[in-house]
Design a protein around this motif. Structure first.
Motif, PDB file in Angstrom:
ATOM      1  N   VAL A  24       0.840  -1.200   0.000  1.00  0.00           N
ATOM      2  CA  VAL A  24       0.000   0.000   0.000  1.00  0.00           C
ATOM      3  C   VAL A  24       0.874   1.249   0.000  1.00  0.00           C
ATOM      4  CG1 VAL A  24      -1.636   1.363   1.348  1.00  0.00           C
ATOM      5  CG2 VAL A  24      -1.980  -1.103   1.122  1.00  0.00           C
ATOM      6  N   ALA A  25       1.852   1.292   0.903  1.00  0.00           N
ATOM      7  CA  ALA A  25       2.706   2.472   1.018  1.00  0.00           C
ATOM      8  C   ALA A  25       3.539   2.680  -0.246  1.00  0.00           C
ATOM      9  CB  ALA A  25       3.624   2.333   2.239  1.00  0.00           C
ATOM     10  N   TYR A  26       4.002   1.589  -0.838  1.00  0.00           N
ATOM     11  CA  TYR A  26       4.831   1.714  -2.042  1.00  0.00           C
ATOM     12  C   TYR A  26       4.028   2.282  -3.196  1.00  0.00           C
ATOM     13  CZ  TYR A  26       7.664   0.391  -6.070  1.00  0.00           C
ATOM     14  OH  TYR A  26       8.374   0.410  -7.237  1.00  0.00           O
ATOM     15  N   ARG A  27       2.799   1.816  -3.371  1.00  0.00           N
ATOM     16  CA  ARG A  27       1.980   2.320  -4.467  1.00  0.00           C
ATOM     17  C   ARG A  27       1.512   3.749  -4.214  1.00  0.00           C
ATOM     18  NH1 ARG A  27       1.982  -2.958  -4.778  1.00  0.00           N
ATOM     19  NH2 ARG A  27       1.821  -3.958  -6.829  1.00  0.00           N
ATOM     20  N   MET A  28       1.488   4.139  -2.954  1.00  0.00           N
ATOM     21  CA  MET A  28       1.177   5.520  -2.643  1.00  0.00           C
ATOM     22  C   MET A  28       2.366   6.440  -2.907  1.00  0.00           C
ATOM     23  SD  MET A  28      -1.875   6.347  -1.590  1.00  0.00           S
ATOM     24  CE  MET A  28      -1.511   7.842  -0.657  1.00  0.00           C
ATOM     25  N   LEU A  29       3.576   5.982  -2.560  1.00  0.00           N
ATOM     26  CA  LEU A  29       4.746   6.860  -2.556  1.00  0.00           C
ATOM     27  C   LEU A  29       5.730   6.588  -3.683  1.00  0.00           C
ATOM     28  CD1 LEU A  29       5.403   6.788   1.302  1.00  0.00           C
ATOM     29  CD2 LEU A  29       4.144   8.500  -0.020  1.00  0.00           C
ATOM     30  N   GLY A  30       5.692   5.371  -4.279  1.00  0.00           N
ATOM     31  CA  GLY A  30       6.596   5.068  -5.375  1.00  0.00           C
ATOM     32  C   GLY A  30       8.035   4.899  -4.957  1.00  0.00           C
ATOM     33  N   SER A  31       8.289   4.633  -3.685  1.00  0.00           N
ATOM     34  CA  SER A  31       9.655   4.469  -3.180  1.00  0.00           C
ATOM     35  C   SER A  31       9.674   3.360  -2.143  1.00  0.00           C
ATOM     36  CB  SER A  31      10.148   5.776  -2.544  1.00  0.00           C
ATOM     37  OG  SER A  31      11.277   5.556  -1.729  1.00  0.00           O
ATOM     38  N   HIS A  32      10.545   2.362  -2.349  1.00  0.00           N
ATOM     39  CA  HIS A  32      10.651   1.272  -1.381  1.00  0.00           C
ATOM     40  C   HIS A  32      11.135   1.784  -0.030  1.00  0.00           C
ATOM     41  CE1 HIS A  32       9.689  -1.971  -4.118  1.00  0.00           C
ATOM     42  NE2 HIS A  32      10.574  -1.527  -4.997  1.00  0.00           N
ATOM     43  N   ALA A  33      12.106   2.695  -0.043  1.00  0.00           N
ATOM     44  CA  ALA A  33      12.650   3.220   1.215  1.00  0.00           C
ATOM     45  C   ALA A  33      11.577   3.967   2.000  1.00  0.00           C
ATOM     46  CB  ALA A  33      13.839   4.132   0.924  1.00  0.00           C
ATOM     47  N   ASP A  34      10.815   4.817   1.315  1.00  0.00           N
ATOM     48  CA  ASP A  34       9.750   5.559   1.985  1.00  0.00           C
ATOM     49  C   ASP A  34       8.662   4.615   2.489  1.00  0.00           C
ATOM     50  OD1 ASP A  34      10.937   8.036   1.639  1.00  0.00           O
ATOM     51  OD2 ASP A  34      10.010   8.339  -0.311  1.00  0.00           O
ATOM     52  N   ALA A  35       8.374   3.580   1.721  1.00  0.00           N
ATOM     53  CA  ALA A  35       7.363   2.606   2.142  1.00  0.00           C
ATOM     54  C   ALA A  35       7.793   1.901   3.424  1.00  0.00           C
ATOM     55  CB  ALA A  35       7.111   1.591   1.028  1.00  0.00           C
ATOM     56  N   LEU A  70      -0.427   9.655   3.056  1.00  0.00           N
ATOM     57  CA  LEU A  70      -1.071  10.881   2.579  1.00  0.00           C
ATOM     58  C   LEU A  70      -0.344  12.105   3.121  1.00  0.00           C
ATOM     59  CD1 LEU A  70      -3.479  12.040   0.978  1.00  0.00           C
ATOM     60  CD2 LEU A  70      -4.780  12.018   3.120  1.00  0.00           C
ATOM     61  N   ASP A  71       0.031  12.062   4.403  1.00  0.00           N
ATOM     62  CA  ASP A  71       0.776  13.181   4.992  1.00  0.00           C
ATOM     63  C   ASP A  71       2.110  13.389   4.280  1.00  0.00           C
ATOM     64  OD1 ASP A  71      -1.230  13.638   6.813  1.00  0.00           O
ATOM     65  OD2 ASP A  71      -0.255  12.535   8.454  1.00  0.00           O
ATOM     66  N   VAL A  72       2.781  12.284   3.954  1.00  0.00           N
ATOM     67  CA  VAL A  72       4.069  12.382   3.265  1.00  0.00           C
ATOM     68  C   VAL A  72       3.885  13.001   1.882  1.00  0.00           C
ATOM     69  CG1 VAL A  72       5.956  11.038   2.250  1.00  0.00           C
ATOM     70  CG2 VAL A  72       5.117  10.472   4.540  1.00  0.00           C
ATOM     71  N   LEU A  73       2.864  12.548   1.153  1.00  0.00           N
ATOM     72  CA  LEU A  73       2.606  13.096  -0.181  1.00  0.00           C
ATOM     73  C   LEU A  73       2.273  14.581  -0.122  1.00  0.00           C
ATOM     74  CD1 LEU A  73       0.507  10.345  -2.007  1.00  0.00           C
ATOM     75  CD2 LEU A  73       2.824  11.092  -2.565  1.00  0.00           C
ATOM     76  N   ARG A  74       1.413  14.953   0.821  1.00  0.00           N
ATOM     77  CA  ARG A  74       0.995  16.345   0.917  1.00  0.00           C
ATOM     78  C   ARG A  74       2.150  17.258   1.314  1.00  0.00           C
ATOM     79  NH1 ARG A  74      -4.877  15.477   3.932  1.00  0.00           N
ATOM     80  NH2 ARG A  74      -6.137  15.360   2.017  1.00  0.00           N
ATOM     81  N   ARG A 123      -3.544  13.870  -7.758  1.00  0.00           N
ATOM     82  CA  ARG A 123      -3.399  14.596  -6.499  1.00  0.00           C
ATOM     83  C   ARG A 123      -3.295  13.586  -5.363  1.00  0.00           C
ATOM     84  NH1 ARG A 123      -8.528  17.412  -7.318  1.00  0.00           N
ATOM     85  NH2 ARG A 123      -8.934  16.525  -5.259  1.00  0.00           N
ATOM     86  N   PRO A 124      -2.705  13.966  -4.217  1.00  0.00           N
ATOM     87  CA  PRO A 124      -2.557  13.009  -3.110  1.00  0.00           C
ATOM     88  C   PRO A 124      -3.860  12.328  -2.705  1.00  0.00           C
ATOM     89  CG  PRO A 124      -1.202  14.923  -2.684  1.00  0.00           C
ATOM     90  CD  PRO A 124      -2.001  15.233  -3.924  1.00  0.00           C
ATOM     91  N   LEU A 128      -4.637   8.323  -3.071  1.00  0.00           N
ATOM     92  CA  LEU A 128      -5.027   7.492  -1.934  1.00  0.00           C
ATOM     93  C   LEU A 128      -6.327   6.755  -2.225  1.00  0.00           C
ATOM     94  CD1 LEU A 128      -4.558   6.795   1.158  1.00  0.00           C
ATOM     95  CD2 LEU A 128      -6.268   8.556   1.588  1.00  0.00           C
ATOM     96  N   ALA A 129      -7.337   7.481  -2.717  1.00  0.00           N
ATOM     97  CA  ALA A 129      -8.632   6.867  -2.990  1.00  0.00           C
ATOM     98  C   ALA A 129      -8.513   5.760  -4.029  1.00  0.00           C
ATOM     99  CB  ALA A 129      -9.631   7.931  -3.453  1.00  0.00           C
ATOM    100  N   PHE A 130      -7.767   6.044  -5.098  1.00  0.00           N
ATOM    101  CA  PHE A 130      -7.634   5.052  -6.166  1.00  0.00           C
ATOM    102  C   PHE A 130      -6.866   3.822  -5.687  1.00  0.00           C
ATOM    103  CE2 PHE A 130      -5.321   3.128  -9.682  1.00  0.00           C
ATOM    104  CZ  PHE A 130      -6.336   2.900 -10.587  1.00  0.00           C
ATOM    105  N   VAL A 131      -5.735   4.028  -5.047  1.00  0.00           N
ATOM    106  CA  VAL A 131      -4.905   2.907  -4.606  1.00  0.00           C
ATOM    107  C   VAL A 131      -5.649   2.041  -3.596  1.00  0.00           C
ATOM    108  CG1 VAL A 131      -2.854   2.289  -3.259  1.00  0.00           C
ATOM    109  CG2 VAL A 131      -2.679   3.978  -5.086  1.00  0.00           C
ATOM    110  N   LEU A 132      -6.251   2.665  -2.592  1.00  0.00           N
ATOM    111  CA  LEU A 132      -6.908   1.870  -1.558  1.00  0.00           C
ATOM    112  C   LEU A 132      -8.148   1.157  -2.088  1.00  0.00           C
ATOM    113  CD1 LEU A 132      -6.644   4.018   1.699  1.00  0.00           C
ATOM    114  CD2 LEU A 132      -5.210   2.123   0.924  1.00  0.00           C
ATOM    115  N   HIS A 133      -8.946   1.849  -2.922  1.00  0.00           N
ATOM    116  CA  HIS A 133     -10.187   1.218  -3.386  1.00  0.00           C
ATOM    117  C   HIS A 133      -9.972   0.270  -4.560  1.00  0.00           C
ATOM    118  CE1 HIS A 133     -14.051   0.776  -5.497  1.00  0.00           C
ATOM    119  NE2 HIS A 133     -14.549   0.767  -4.270  1.00  0.00           N
ATOM    120  N   ASP A 134      -9.347   0.763  -5.640  1.00  0.00           N
ATOM    121  CA  ASP A 134      -9.271  -0.042  -6.860  1.00  0.00           C
ATOM    122  C   ASP A 134      -8.166  -1.088  -6.825  1.00  0.00           C
ATOM    123  OD1 ASP A 134     -11.239   1.721  -7.657  1.00  0.00           O
ATOM    124  OD2 ASP A 134     -10.502   1.841  -9.711  1.00  0.00           O
ATOM    125  N   VAL A 135      -7.119  -0.843  -6.048  1.00  0.00           N
ATOM    126  CA  VAL A 135      -6.030  -1.813  -5.984  1.00  0.00           C
ATOM    127  C   VAL A 135      -6.168  -2.736  -4.786  1.00  0.00           C
ATOM    128  CG1 VAL A 135      -3.521  -2.108  -5.888  1.00  0.00           C
ATOM    129  CG2 VAL A 135      -4.497  -0.223  -7.203  1.00  0.00           C
TER     130      VAL A 135
END
Length: 291
Positions: A24-35, A70-74, A123-124, A128-135
């Motif tokens: 979830v975190a990786y698809r939100m942030l696009g970074s393994h380290a951040d995830a 979401l906080d990290v993205l924003r 947008r952040p 979030l909505a797309f990743v959590l719901h559709d993925v």
């Protein structure tokens, strides 16, 4: 994980969710380290929580990871020590003669980096909505709690994000046309045909080259056309699909990778080019072997 104990039932339960939380975190942030950082923060929050108040641990953890991401993205805090233009993308590369990568329409846990490329345009809150719901099939009501929105408003947000993702996908029918544009660019770059390059490049094209001496970014069709010989000389290789986009990979005589290029084509014009010619970076990538 730091701070956990094998005999700790809460730690054991957390570990059972860890892979999904990381995804979830990786698809939100696009970074393994951040995830990994987000998942670690979720564990710290769980360790301070009265677990008797948690009815659904998986749902609670997904919500926490979603909020942190979401906080990290924003805040724009992803990879804070490295300028965005200097970050080397994480590539999924498939030779065109090999099986095609997963189509973006398959929105499950197997969705790869091609989807991340599209998600960057959202947008952040949309992401979030797309990743959590559709993925990850999280209900709109739970996502709305993270975003402080109603379930109906969150559903509309997801629909808008889904439309953007579908619009950004490269239609299969246009794949051949995009590759023809790329081939025309490489030929013109190799032969030094400046005027032809200007016809192929978008006026605001971005050209990023990752070299052993650093990362260099060039903006604008005229400047990119002047420097296009870098791509032309690096592209004497095999056609490939790079993160769902047309690309080229070439190898040295000893079979080690020499260069990797990826192109973004929209409405018949090249809008972005990424070239990696740094041997050290190429060696770290999971690239296919030459034929």
């Amino acid at each position: 994980m730091a701070g956990t104990h094998p005999a700790d039932p809460i730690a054991h339960a957390f570990e059972s969710h860890r892979d999904r939380l990381r995804a979830v975190a990786y698809r939100m942030l696009g970074s393994h380290a951040d995830a990994e950082d987000v998942v670690q923060e979720a564990w710290l929050r769980l360790s301070r929580q009265d677990t008797d108040t948690i009815d659904n641990l998986g749902g609670w953890l997904t919500t926490v990871v979603g909020r942190i991401s979401l906080d990290v993205l924003r805040a724009g805090r992803t990879q804070p020590d490295v300028p965005l233009d200097a970050r080397l993308p994480e590539f999924t590369v498939t030779l065109d003669a090999a099986p095609a990568p997963d189509d973006l329409v398959t929105l499950g846990d197997s969705v790869g980096l091609a989807l991340l490329t599209v998600l960057d345009s959202l947008r952040p809150d949309e992401r979030l909505a797309f990743v959590l719901h559709d993925v990850f099939a999280v209900p709109h009501g739970e996502i709305g709690a993270i975003l402080d929105k109603s379930a109906d408003a969150t559903k509309m947000l997801t629909s808008r994000a889904r439309r953007k993702v579908r619009a950004a996908r490269q239609p299969a029918s246009g794949g051949r046309q995009q590759r023809e544009v790329v081939r025309a660019f490489l030929t013109a770059a190799r032969d030094g045909r400046f005027e032809q390059l200007l016809e192929i490049l978008h006026p605001e094209v971005k050209f990023t080259v990752h070299t052993a001496n650093g990362t260099f970014v060039t903006l604008g069709a005229t400047e990119v056309a002047i420097r296009a010989r870098v791509a032309g000389s690096a592209a004497r290789g095999h056609a490939a699909t790079v993160n769902g986009r047309p690309g080229v990979i070439s190898w040295n005589e000893d079979g080690t990778p020499r260069s990797l290029l990826a192109f973004t084509v929209a409405e018949g014009l090249i809008t972005e080019i990424t070239a990696v010619v740094d041997p050290a970076e190429l060696a770290l990538m999971d690239l296919p072997d030459p034929f």
